[in-house]
Design a protein around this motif. Structure first.
Motif, PDB file in Angstrom:
ATOM      1  N   LEU A 260     -31.160 -11.136 -23.718  1.00 25.57           N
ATOM      2  CA  LEU A 260     -30.650  -9.773 -23.535  1.00 25.57           C
ATOM      3  C   LEU A 260     -29.131  -9.738 -23.471  1.00 25.57           C
ATOM      4  N   ALA A 261     -28.506 -10.871 -23.788  1.00 23.04           N
ATOM      5  CA  ALA A 261     -27.043 -11.003 -23.894  1.00 23.04           C
ATOM      6  C   ALA A 261     -26.309 -10.826 -22.565  1.00 23.04           C
ATOM      7  N   PHE A 262     -26.979 -11.114 -21.455  1.00 18.91           N
ATOM      8  CA  PHE A 262     -26.275 -11.087 -20.179  1.00 18.91           C
ATOM      9  C   PHE A 262     -25.275 -12.235 -20.140  1.00 18.91           C
ATOM     10  N   PRO A 263     -24.057 -11.980 -19.680  1.00 16.00           N
ATOM     11  CA  PRO A 263     -23.091 -13.068 -19.506  1.00 16.00           C
ATOM     12  C   PRO A 263     -23.555 -14.003 -18.386  1.00 16.00           C
ATOM     13  N   LEU A 264     -23.087 -15.233 -18.421  1.00 20.04           N
ATOM     14  CA  LEU A 264     -23.512 -16.233 -17.447  1.00 20.04           C
ATOM     15  C   LEU A 264     -23.267 -15.805 -16.004  1.00 20.04           C
ATOM     16  N   GLU A 265     -22.151 -15.164 -15.725  1.00 22.71           N
ATOM     17  CA  GLU A 265     -21.896 -14.737 -14.343  1.00 22.71           C
ATOM     18  C   GLU A 265     -22.893 -13.675 -13.886  1.00 22.71           C
ATOM     19  N   ASP A 266     -23.288 -12.798 -14.799  1.00 23.49           N
ATOM     20  CA  ASP A 266     -24.317 -11.822 -14.445  1.00 23.49           C
ATOM     21  C   ASP A 266     -25.657 -12.518 -14.239  1.00 23.49           C
ATOM     22  N   ILE A 267     -25.946 -13.536 -15.032  1.00 26.22           N
ATOM     23  CA  ILE A 267     -27.184 -14.290 -14.855  1.00 26.22           C
ATOM     24  C   ILE A 267     -27.183 -14.973 -13.497  1.00 26.22           C
ATOM     25  N   ARG A 268     -26.047 -15.491 -13.102  1.00 26.28           N
ATOM     26  CA  ARG A 268     -25.936 -16.112 -11.780  1.00 26.28           C
ATOM     27  C   ARG A 268     -26.285 -15.083 -10.688  1.00 26.28           C
ATOM     28  N   ARG A 269     -25.744 -13.869 -10.839  1.00 25.16           N
ATOM     29  CA  ARG A 269     -26.027 -12.811  -9.861  1.00 25.16           C
ATOM     30  C   ARG A 269     -27.495 -12.386  -9.910  1.00 25.16           C
ATOM     31  N   LEU A 270     -28.051 -12.270 -11.135  1.00 27.43           N
ATOM     32  CA  LEU A 270     -29.456 -11.905 -11.278  1.00 27.43           C
ATOM     33  C   LEU A 270     -30.375 -12.959 -10.669  1.00 27.43           C
ATOM     34  N   LEU A 271     -30.047 -14.224 -10.867  1.00 24.41           N
ATOM     35  CA  LEU A 271     -30.836 -15.297 -10.262  1.00 24.41           C
ATOM     36  C   LEU A 271     -30.816 -15.193  -8.738  1.00 24.41           C
ATOM     37  N   ALA A 272     -29.643 -14.931  -8.188  1.00 22.43           N
ATOM     38  CA  ALA A 272     -29.528 -14.788  -6.734  1.00 22.43           C
ATOM     39  C   ALA A 272     -30.373 -13.604  -6.248  1.00 22.43           C
ATOM     40  N   LEU A 273     -30.349 -12.516  -6.981  1.00 25.12           N
ATOM     41  CA  LEU A 273     -31.149 -11.350  -6.611  1.00 25.12           C
ATOM     42  C   LEU A 273     -32.643 -11.636  -6.760  1.00 25.12           C
ATOM     43  N   TRP A 274     -33.007 -12.357  -7.805  1.00 26.59           N
ATOM     44  CA  TRP A 274     -34.403 -12.706  -8.056  1.00 26.59           C
ATOM     45  C   TRP A 274     -34.959 -13.582  -6.932  1.00 26.59           C
ATOM     46  N   ARG A 275     -34.122 -14.482  -6.468  1.00 26.02           N
ATOM     47  CA  ARG A 275     -34.543 -15.405  -5.408  1.00 26.02           C
ATOM     48  C   ARG A 275     -34.583 -14.731  -4.034  1.00 26.02           C
ATOM     49  N   ASP A 276     -33.824 -13.662  -3.866  1.00 29.18           N
ATOM     50  CA  ASP A 276     -33.726 -12.965  -2.580  1.00 29.18           C
ATOM     51  C   ASP A 276     -34.794 -11.879  -2.501  1.00 29.18           C
ATOM     52  N   ARG A 277     -35.855 -12.155  -1.800  1.00 30.58           N
ATOM     53  CA  ARG A 277     -36.965 -11.200  -1.695  1.00 30.58           C
ATOM     54  C   ARG A 277     -36.623  -9.999  -0.810  1.00 30.58           C
ATOM     55  N   THR A 278     -35.483 -10.035  -0.121  1.00 34.75           N
ATOM     56  CA  THR A 278     -35.077  -8.907   0.711  1.00 34.75           C
ATOM     57  C   THR A 278     -34.081  -8.002  -0.013  1.00 34.75           C
ATOM     58  N   ARG A 279     -33.809  -8.320  -1.253  1.00 42.78           N
ATOM     59  CA  ARG A 279     -32.820  -7.556  -2.030  1.00 42.78           C
ATOM     60  C   ARG A 279     -33.283  -6.120  -2.244  1.00 42.78           C
ATOM     61  N   ALA A 280     -32.336  -5.274  -2.516  1.00 41.08           N
ATOM     62  CA  ALA A 280     -32.637  -3.898  -2.917  1.00 41.08           C
ATOM     63  C   ALA A 280     -32.672  -3.863  -4.443  1.00 41.08           C
ATOM     64  N   SER A 281     -33.676  -3.226  -4.993  1.00 40.16           N
ATOM     65  CA  SER A 281     -33.762  -3.157  -6.456  1.00 40.16           C
ATOM     66  C   SER A 281     -32.592  -2.370  -7.042  1.00 40.16           C
ATOM     67  N   ALA A 282     -31.936  -1.569  -6.223  1.00 39.43           N
ATOM     68  CA  ALA A 282     -30.782  -0.790  -6.686  1.00 39.43           C
ATOM     69  C   ALA A 282     -29.678  -1.710  -7.205  1.00 39.43           C
ATOM     70  N   GLU A 283     -29.520  -2.871  -6.575  1.00 39.02           N
ATOM     71  CA  GLU A 283     -28.500  -3.819  -7.036  1.00 39.02           C
ATOM     72  C   GLU A 283     -28.817  -4.316  -8.434  1.00 39.02           C
ATOM     73  N   VAL A 284     -30.081  -4.617  -8.658  1.00 39.45           N
ATOM     74  CA  VAL A 284     -30.514  -5.110  -9.970  1.00 39.45           C
ATOM     75  C   VAL A 284     -30.315  -4.026 -11.018  1.00 39.45           C
ATOM     76  N   LYS A 285     -30.722  -2.817 -10.678  1.00 32.53           N
ATOM     77  CA  LYS A 285     -30.581  -1.689 -11.606  1.00 32.53           C
ATOM     78  C   LYS A 285     -29.117  -1.448 -11.950  1.00 32.53           C
ATOM     79  N   HIS A 286     -28.247  -1.497 -10.944  1.00 34.30           N
ATOM     80  CA  HIS A 286     -26.817  -1.292 -11.162  1.00 34.30           C
ATOM     81  C   HIS A 286     -26.261  -2.337 -12.127  1.00 34.30           C
ATOM     82  N   LEU A 287     -26.637  -3.574 -11.931  1.00 36.16           N
ATOM     83  CA  LEU A 287     -26.179  -4.657 -12.797  1.00 36.16           C
ATOM     84  C   LEU A 287     -26.695  -4.460 -14.227  1.00 36.16           C
ATOM     85  N   ALA A 288     -27.977  -4.098 -14.352  1.00 32.57           N
ATOM     86  CA  ALA A 288     -28.565  -3.883 -15.673  1.00 32.57           C
ATOM     87  C   ALA A 288     -27.907  -2.711 -16.398  1.00 32.57           C
TER      88      ALA A 288
END
Length: 130
Positions: free
Chosen positions: A55-83
């Motif tokens: 999906l052409a995410f830059p590596l730094e965004d992938i790093r952030r997405l991985l951190a969000l994916w691993r964090d089960r207490t995250r808010a989906s709003a963060e993921v949506k904002h990044l996407a």
């Protein structure tokens, strides 16, 4: 499993797995002999990275997405904002590519494409007005 097996199961080349390890996106266990060892969770992370790269995410965004994916207490709003930020960047890039294609199409339409040396495409690339 070996790096070759992890590569086959994830669809990520062994070379890229080494690169992702070097930049800290993935951590492989090391056996006593120094060889890397991968488990099912590592393959899941590699598949995640591969899909994000598709999906052409830059590596730094992938790093952030991985951190969000691993964090089960995250808010989906963060993921949506990044996407959505990535969608905006993709749309801007698409508009830029469309403008370039339009410019080249215009230049090609004004190029005779015959045996003469005059060519508005080369003139434009040279920096002179076509």
């Amino acid at each position: 499993m070996t790096i070759g097996e992890a590569a086959a199961r994830s669809g990520v080349s062994a070379k890229m797995i080494r690169h992702y390890e070097a930049i800290g996106l993935i951590e492989a266990e090391r056996r006593a002999n120094g060889y890397r060892s991968y488990g099912a969770q590592d393959v899941a992370v590699l598949r995640f990275i591969r899909h994000a790269r598709d999906l052409a995410f830059p590596l730094e965004d992938i790093r952030r997405l991985l951190a969000l994916w691993r964090d089960r207490t995250r808010a989906s709003a963060e993921v949506k904002h990044l996407a959505l930020g990535h969608v905006e960047a993709l749309e801007a890039k698409a508009a830029s590519l469309n403008a370039m294609a339009s410019s080249l199409r215009h230049l090609a339409q004004h190029c005779a494409g015959d045996d003469r040396p005059d060519c508005p495409i080369l003139t434009e690339l040279e920096g002179k007005t076509a």
